[in-house]
Write an enzyme that holds these catalytic residues in place. Structure first.
Site, PDB file in Angstrom:
ATOM      1  N   GLU A 581       0.856  -1.194   0.000  1.00  0.00           N
ATOM      2  CA  GLU A 581       0.000   0.000   0.000  1.00  0.00           C
ATOM      3  C   GLU A 581       0.886   1.237   0.000  1.00  0.00           C
ATOM      4  O   GLU A 581       1.849   1.323   0.777  1.00  0.00           O
ATOM      5  CB  GLU A 581      -0.915   0.006   1.227  1.00  0.00           C
ATOM      6  CG  GLU A 581      -1.790   1.255   1.362  1.00  0.00           C
ATOM      7  CD  GLU A 581      -2.673   1.203   2.608  1.00  0.00           C
ATOM      8  OE1 GLU A 581      -3.132   0.097   2.949  1.00  0.00           O
ATOM      9  OE2 GLU A 581      -2.881   2.266   3.239  1.00  0.00           O
ATOM     10  N   GLU A 586      -2.111  11.512   3.646  1.00  0.00           N
ATOM     11  CA  GLU A 586      -3.176  11.359   4.636  1.00  0.00           C
ATOM     12  C   GLU A 586      -3.152  12.585   5.542  1.00  0.00           C
ATOM     13  O   GLU A 586      -2.108  13.191   5.765  1.00  0.00           O
ATOM     14  CB  GLU A 586      -2.985  10.098   5.472  1.00  0.00           C
ATOM     15  CG  GLU A 586      -3.182   8.811   4.695  1.00  0.00           C
ATOM     16  CD  GLU A 586      -3.049   7.579   5.575  1.00  0.00           C
ATOM     17  OE1 GLU A 586      -4.076   6.993   5.960  1.00  0.00           O
ATOM     18  OE2 GLU A 586      -1.896   7.215   5.885  1.00  0.00           O
TER      19      GLU A 586
END
Length: 694
Positions: A581, A586
């Site tokens: 991933e 974020e």
């Protein structure tokens, strides 16, 4: 009127043969011996004390247009005119018969200007460090002075505006390293300190201060270490109220705010918790004013490395220039609740209100619905030995224990709301987890005698839950040492009915366990029916290696968790984290304007991922470019063309050598998003474009 009445009385009594000895007639007396004392209390306050013989009242004219009247002769006056001022005060002592005397005196009062709100914004009540707002237009600007032609106001015209111009060239980049700290010292005084790392950016008109020879502005060795005092005062002159705060900063000992123009006085045009905008005047040319923008967030720190990309061929993009639902040729939807293991609060939908293209941008919106607190019930906490014998620890039928809630949970004893099935007792405990409560919210009660887990290795509890699969954790602690604890987790198997759950502590280590802690629906925060969006390019566009650039503006509400990321396309075959991933960006609303990036893969996933973070001062108010450059040799994370962290060394042993697809979403709460603001209604991540180069 009173005197006429006495005359009338006397005439009447004369007719009745009275004499003066029979009547006591008041005599009007003039007050005397007026004495006035003053006591200057500081801060503009003066105490006055007046006394006089035969006085019934005192009148004070304070010399500033105000006055006071009283009978005691004691009064306190606070003058508010800033500076050193003298007032002529008149004190009058009077009697009720209209006689009065006066004294006049001069009082000198010094009033220092103070603005607690500005001090708090500058210092955060103790200390705050400010940085040049290098990413903002006009972080260093030049405009005309406050009083323009015929006294008219001239708004500044920027000609030094570009962040790249000041922070990207050798002659001026020292300005972008400056750190300015305002603080409140132990005596409550405001102080200032500039840490310019030993170099100062000088205006060319002041180069003689350091013996400079350059023909333009330049960075010279000029250390400014050491704290200086600061005075706040009102600004004087032609200053429209909507263009300034009306307050200026004067720094002692020649202190200055980064750019040297000979001035130590700065007018505050605007100030917020994370933004400071000031103006100062060049001492060599008072017709020119210099403008500075500062932020309380450090600039993105990418060191000296700008991205020199090897990928320049645009192979796929979405510019979001057609209103409506996202292009189905580029994007599909993830649908459902819970965040797939992250304990998130939202439910992902494909509704236009959650995901739509509008006005040239993609909008992913988290929206609160009509939710309610989560209510669970429990009863009959029972100890069970190895052969099935039991001992009741608590049944809530006698004196109720004292519950202590935390994280947004409250527990009380109530009448049993469902006297059926496994539990027909009269009273039970009710655990209420409020909207927006922490995912780990719970409550506890203390015992007078520790639980004997050697004799009773199992504890049963009757529970009532509104849902199947709710995670219930029973934790036993030592009251005196919370680090001494054991816990067991069990999931509910029925909804809206009583069931008995058994918690097996047979493998627990011995200890003094005299506190019972219960978590209901652990890992979940009642969301209030929050919906959001998550779109992906799975099976539509998948790629190996390249440069991904996403331009976005992020939501700021507490509990929001927007993400721009990529997932290994073989996740359905090998599972996660074996698929790999790549979290390009974020952000969490509970820590605004700090973005992070991460890599998840075997041995480095979840809380052990390879993570880096960096401040981006305007992440929630402006668009920024979030980029990953992924090659067979490395993975680099980039913000606005600067490498910020995680120059990961890629090789054949990692999962980052296969196809990945893109994902964009706004989660709420969960393991990273944290507590959701109880007042949350909605917030949006806006995406201007997504581009992939190879």
């Amino acid at each position: 009127m009173k005197k006429l009445n006495y005359i009338a009385v006397c005439l009447f009594l004369a007719l009745m043969s009275c004499d003066e000895d029979d009547i006591d007639i008041p005599v009007s007396v003039l007050p005397s011996n007026l004495v006035v004392n003053t006591q200057n209390m500081g801060g503009g306050t003066v105490n006055f004390t007046a006394s006089a013989s035969e006085a019934n009242y005192y009148h004070f004219d304070f010399g500033d247009g105000s006055s006071a009247l009283g009978t005691s002769g004691e009064v306190s006056k606070t003058y508010d005119m800033i500076g050193d001022n003298s007032y002529t005060v008149t004190v009058t002592a009077g009697s009720t018969e209209g006689k009065k005397i006066s004294e006049t005196l001069d009082v000198s009062v010094s009033v220092a200007f103070s603005d607690p709100e500005t001090v708090t914004l500058l210092t955060n009540d103790s200390s705050k460090t400010w940085f040049l707002a290098a990413s903002q237009q006009g972080h260093l600007g030049l405009g005309p002075a406050r009083d323009g032609i015929d006294g008219d106001w001239w708004y500044p015209k920027w000609y030094v505006a570009s962040a790249f111009e000041k922070c990207g060239t050798e002659d001026s980049d020292c300005l972008c390293d400056d750190e300015i700290t305002f603080a409140v010292d132990s005596s409550g005084e405001l102080t200032f300190e500039l840490d310019n790392k030993g170099q100062t950016y000088f205006n060319v008109g002041h180069k003689a201060v350091v013996g400079g020879s350059e023909e333009s502005d330049f960075c010279y060795d000029f250390d400014t270490s050491g704290a200086k005092s600061v005075v706040l005062s009102p600004v004087e002159g032609n200053v429209p109220e909507d263009e300034t705060t009306g307050i200026q900063i004067t720094i002692s000992d020649g202190g200055f705010m980064g750019y040297y123009v000979g001035s130590s006085v700065y007018e505050i045009l605007a100030i917020e918790d994370d933004f400071l905008y000031v103006r100062t005047y060049d001492t060599e040319n008072a017709d020119l004013a210099w403008y500075h923008k500062f932020t309380a967030e450090a600039a993105v720190d990418g060191g000296d490395e700008n991205l020199e990309t090897i990928y320049t061929n645009l192979v796929w993009s979405d510019e979001f220039d057609v209103d409506g639902a996202p292009n189905p040729s580029n994007w599909a939807y993830d649908l459902g609740a819970g965040g797939w293991g992250n304990g998130e609060a939202q439910t992902y939908t494909s509704d236009l209100e959650n995901v739509k293209v509008e006005d040239g941008v993609l909008k992913i919106m988290a929206i609160a619905g009509e939710g309610e607190a989560a209510v669970h019930y429990f009863d009959d906490v029972t100890l069970i030995d190895a052969v099935g014998s039991s001992q009741t620890l608590e049944d809530f039928e006698g004196v109720a224990p004292t519950f202590t809630g935390f994280g947004g949970t409250e527990t009380t004893v109530v009448a049993n709301p469902d006297v059926t099935g496994d539990n027909t007792s009269a009273n039970v405990a009710q655990s209420t987890k409020a909207l927006g409560a922490e995912t780990w919210a719970g409550s506890f009660f203390d015992l007078s005698t520790p639980v004997d887990l050697v004799t009773y290795p199992t504890i049963s509890i009757k529970t009532w839950s509104p849902s199947v699969g709710a995670n219930i954790i029973l934790k036993l602690e030592n009251q005196a040492n919370a680090d001494e604890n054991v816990e067991v987790s069990v999931n509910t198997t029925v909804d809206n009915a009583w069931e008995t759950l058994n918690f097996d502590f047979s493998s627990a280590s011995a200890g003094t366990y005299d506190r019972v802690v219960l978590f209901f629906d652990f890992g979940v925060s009642p969301s209030g029916g929050i919906t959001s969006g998550r779109i992906k390019s799975e099976n539509l566009f998948e790629f190996t290696y390249g440069r991904v650039e996403i331009r976005a503006k992020l939501p700021s509400s507490g509990g929001t968790w927007p993400a721009l990321w990529a997932l290994g396309a073989n996740y359905d075959e090998v599972g996660w984290p074996a698929s790999g991933e790549i979290d390009i960006m974020e952000h969490v609303g509970n820590n605004n304007n700090v973005i992070s990036s991460a890599l998840h893969y075997p041995g480095n996933s979840a809380g052990n991922a390879v993570v880096g973070s960096t401040p981006v001062a305007t992440a929630t108010s402006e668009f920024h470019n979030y980029t990953v450059e992924w090659t067979p040799e490395s993975i680099k994370f980039v913000v606005d063309d600067q490498v910020v962290h995680n120059s990961f060394v890629n090789n054949g042993t990692t999962p980052f050598n296969n196809d990945f697809f893109l994902i964009m979403n706004v989660a709420m709460g969960g393991t990273l998003g944290g507590s959701i603001d109880p007042a949350f209604t909605q917030d949006t991540m806006e995406v201007d474009y997504v581009r992939v180069y190879q």
